[in-house]
Design an enzyme around this catalytic site. Structure first.
Site, PDB file in Angstrom:
ATOM      1  N   LYS A 160      -4.317  -9.337  -3.618  1.00  0.00           N
ATOM      2  CA  LYS A 160      -4.336 -10.767  -3.912  1.00  0.00           C
ATOM      3  C   LYS A 160      -3.572 -11.500  -2.795  1.00  0.00           C
ATOM      4  O   LYS A 160      -2.687 -10.920  -2.163  1.00  0.00           O
ATOM      5  CB  LYS A 160      -3.737 -11.042  -5.292  1.00  0.00           C
ATOM      6  CG  LYS A 160      -2.324 -10.454  -5.506  1.00  0.00           C
ATOM      7  CD  LYS A 160      -1.269 -11.348  -4.948  1.00  0.00           C
ATOM      8  CE  LYS A 160       0.081 -10.673  -4.871  1.00  0.00           C
ATOM      9  NZ  LYS A 160       0.994 -11.360  -3.965  1.00  0.00           N
ATOM     10  N   ALA A 181       0.837  -1.204   0.000  1.00  0.00           N
ATOM     11  CA  ALA A 181       0.000   0.000   0.000  1.00  0.00           C
ATOM     12  C   ALA A 181       0.869   1.250   0.000  1.00  0.00           C
ATOM     13  O   ALA A 181       0.609   2.205  -0.745  1.00  0.00           O
ATOM     14  CB  ALA A 181      -0.930  -0.004   1.215  1.00  0.00           C
TER      15      ALA A 181
END
Length: 329
Positions: free
Chosen positions: A99, A18
């Site tokens: 994912k 992130a």
């Protein structure tokens, strides 16, 4: 007419992916606003909030309860996805989840069906298919530059990780099959089609941790095109796709994690002919966050990726079921 307001996104967790890739792409997108970051560690949330100019929230529940959040991005460890993706959907939020979507095919299917029943977007953040290099490779293959494809090889391996890395904790990070293995599996789906099936697999499992540290999967299409899929976290770095055809071969390095400024090179060998095609740089993370925003707004071109995520989870399950497991130190 005034432009639509930006899609307001909240972030559940302060993962490295992130910080490095997804949030910078979101912050740069004119139709997306990073509105808040939540963490169970206030210090981490404050650091992210200062960097991306958003609110710092203590705890994931508080962020999900906010009426000012349209969607959430979930970069939590793999085995926490199912719980928090479901909570986000039930809170009425669209979801972009790192994912793998979940740790098993059954829960992945349940979440995808839940999102559909609620009229919400649930997108698994498999970013590499959104890079222009894969569209160019697919066109070259379709144009017959190497003839008919007979074999496909895809590799994603990384150097050994520290012993305390969460990917050595199967109940948290999920291990190498769920982390690195997703890339070659999804590449086979992307380039060979959803009807590919797992034939056999070998998984190397850490004796101390019980985590899958590497492996190899043999898959095949109904027409007999084979796929050799290699992954792991005990290797040198490799990130590639190679196609072997009746007239030659084509391969692509840096297939999965190219930097935004990197210009990929497609290499083609045919008999006495060798060719290198330098492609334009592209930012797959910028592309995937724009794709997510377009899907939320139901704009043209934002195709449903549900089937690809579900089939990927099923292939992971099939690899686990067929695998020869070898315990390693």
């Amino acid at each position: 007419m005034a432009p639509p307001r930006p899609l307001r996104i909240g972030v559940l967790g302060c993962a490295d992916i992130a910080w490095r890739r997804t949030l910078p792409a979101m912050a740069a997108a004119p139709d997306i606003e990073v509105a808040a970051v939540a963490s169970r560690d206030p210090g981490k949330a404050d650091r992210f909030a200062a960097a991306f100019g958003c609110a710092s929230v203590s705890g994931y529940e508080a962020l999900l309860a906010s009426s000012g959040i349209d969607a959430v991005y979930v970069p939590l460890p793999a085995m926490l996805h199912a719980e928090w993706v479901e909570k986000a959907l039930r809170a009425g939020k669209h979801v972009l989840a790192e994912k793998p979507l979940t740790g098993d095919a059954e829960s992945a299917g349940q979440l995808l069906r839940l999102a559909d029943s609620l009229g919400l977007v649930l997108l698994e953040n498999v970013a590499f298919p959104h890079h222009a290099q894969h569209a160019r490779v697919a066109k070259l293959i379709a144009d017959g530059v190497i003839g008919d494809v007979r074999d496909f090889t895809s590799v994603f391996t990384i150097p050994p990780l520290p012993e305390d890395d969460i990917r050595h904790q199967p109940d948290v990070g999920g291990g190498a099959l769920l982390d690195m293995g997703i890339y070659p599996i999804h590449a086979a789906l992307h380039h060979l089609g959803s009807d590919i099936e797992v034939v056999h697999a070998v998984l190397r499992v850490g004796a101390r941790t019980g985590a899958v540290v590497s492996g190899r999967i043999l898959a095949c299409t109904p027409g007999g095109v084979t796929a050799d899929l290699v992954f792991g976290m005990e290797h040198s770095y490799r990130s590639s796709c190679e196609f072997a055809g009746t007239r030659g071969r084509l391969w692509l390095d840096r297939a999965f994690t190219p930097q935004p400024t990197f210009q990929p090179v497609v290499r083609i060998d045919r008999q006495d002919h060798h060719e290198e095609i330098t492609l334009r740089a592209d930012d797959q993370f910028a592309n995937v966050v724009r794709y997510f925003a377009a899907a939320v707004r139901m704009e043209a071109g934002a195709a449903d990726r549900t089937a690809a995520s579900l089939r990927q989870a099923q292939l992971v399950r099939d690899a686990e079921r067929t695998a020869m497991r070898i315990e390693v130190p």
